[in-house]
Enzyme design. Structure first.
Site, PDB file in Angstrom:
ATOM      1  N   CYS A 115       0.822  -1.223   0.000  1.00 16.12           N
ATOM      2  CA  CYS A 115       0.000   0.000   0.000  1.00 16.12           C
ATOM      3  C   CYS A 115       0.853   1.269   0.000  1.00 16.12           C
ATOM      4  O   CYS A 115       0.544   2.236  -0.700  1.00 16.12           O
ATOM      5  CB  CYS A 115      -0.987  -0.005   1.165  1.00 16.12           C
ATOM      6  SG  CYS A 115      -0.249  -0.149   2.805  1.00 16.12           S
ATOM      7  N   HIS A 169      -2.139   0.111   7.654  1.00 16.86           N
ATOM      8  CA  HIS A 169      -2.548   0.487   6.294  1.00 16.86           C
ATOM      9  C   HIS A 169      -2.235   1.958   6.032  1.00 16.86           C
ATOM     10  O   HIS A 169      -1.965   2.730   6.962  1.00 16.86           O
ATOM     11  CB  HIS A 169      -4.048   0.239   6.112  1.00 16.86           C
ATOM     12  CG  HIS A 169      -4.517   0.278   4.689  1.00 16.86           C
ATOM     13  ND1 HIS A 169      -3.807  -0.263   3.640  1.00 16.86           N
ATOM     14  CD2 HIS A 169      -5.648   0.817   4.130  1.00 16.86           C
ATOM     15  CE1 HIS A 169      -4.467  -0.083   2.515  1.00 16.86           C
ATOM     16  NE2 HIS A 169      -5.584   0.570   2.780  1.00 16.86           N
ATOM     17  N   ASP A 225      -8.011   4.517  -1.905  1.00 15.67           N
ATOM     18  CA  ASP A 225      -7.473   3.410  -1.121  1.00 15.67           C
ATOM     19  C   ASP A 225      -6.866   2.386  -2.078  1.00 15.67           C
ATOM     20  O   ASP A 225      -7.579   1.818  -2.909  1.00 15.67           O
ATOM     21  CB  ASP A 225      -8.599   2.772  -0.304  1.00 15.67           C
ATOM     22  CG  ASP A 225      -8.108   1.721   0.678  1.00 15.67           C
ATOM     23  OD1 ASP A 225      -7.050   1.107   0.424  1.00 15.67           O
ATOM     24  OD2 ASP A 225      -8.787   1.508   1.701  1.00 15.67           O
TER      25      ASP A 225
END
EC number: 3.4.19.12
Length: 244
Positions: A42, A165, A183
């Site tokens: 991420c 995250h 996202d």
């Protein structure tokens, strides 16, 4: 998905959502892939999104630093190692080492990589006793950031790190009291053609109740966006917002 901000503006208008302040320019969406980088990628995908924003808003900088047009994860890993070799965040280098393949990164690595490319980065630490206080402070800061648009500089997206995250914030919607986000783990949602406002909000909007953490780290580009020299920024320093 390219030029997300243009598409997002059309969708906001379609659903009658007003009061949203968005980043200037535009941004491309990058996502993690199962079996390749899902679970650790991420941070890298968010860096790709920030670079795409710089490509739209500062094309000359992009051509100097990415003449091949390539900023895949392996290239970004080389850039982070190069920043460390220049003396930026020696402590981070000591922790992560030379082999970055398959390694999760956070806000300090984002700071280091962009500082090594002479981009003027702000790092903000939110550290509170309660989740409610932390999210209140975060939302207030982000609101001010996106409402600070002027004629002499571009308002950048923000990289938001929280437990486990990270995401990209591309705006703030005052009418809904939400962050507007991309996202990297929500590829299927972003690709959808939205038929109702609930699905649209679920994909792009984040309320305080969905960010129940007492600590956050935020990275954004400063209004004087480029550095002539980064010798004063070798040590990672952050602005701390806290109730301790």
């Amino acid at each position: 998905m390219s030029k997300c901000l243009q598409q997002l503006k059309r969708q906001l208008q379609h659903f009658g959502i007003d009061g949203c302040s968005l980043a200037d320019g535009d941004i491309d969406y990058f996502f993690t892939v199962t079996g390749i980088d899902r679970g650790w990628g991420c941070g890298w995908r968010n860096i790709q999104m920030l670079i795409s924003w710089l490509q739209y808003t500062n094309p000359n900088w992009f051509k100097r630093n990415f003449s091949s047009g390539n900023y895949e994860i392996n290239s970004l890993q080389s850039l982070l190692l190069s920043a460390w070799m220049k003396g930026i965040d020696a402590e981070g280098y000591a922790q992560l080492g030379d082999n970055l393949h398959g390694k999760w990164i956070g806000a300090t690595e984002v700071y280091s990589l962009f500082t090594g490319l002479f981009v003027n980065v702000a790092l903000v630490d939110f550290d509170f006793r309660s989740e409610a206080s932390a999210s209140n402070a975060l939302f207030l800061y982000v609101k001010k950031h996106f409402e600070s648009s002027n004629d002499t500089s571009n308002v950048s997206p923000c990289y938001l790190q929280f437990q486990g995250h990270s995401i990209i914030i591309i705006g703030f919607c005052s009418s809904l009291e939400t962050l507007v986000v991309l996202d990297p783990d929500r590829y299927q949602s972003v690709q959808k053609k939205f038929v109702n406002i609930a699905d649209f909000n679920h994909c792009y909007m984040r309320k305080k109740r969905s960010l129940k953490f007492s600590q956050f780290q935020l990275v954004h580009f400063k209004q004087n966006i480029f550095l002539n020299d980064f010798s004063s920024k070798l040590e990672v320093r952050s602005t701390r917002i806290s109730d301790f």
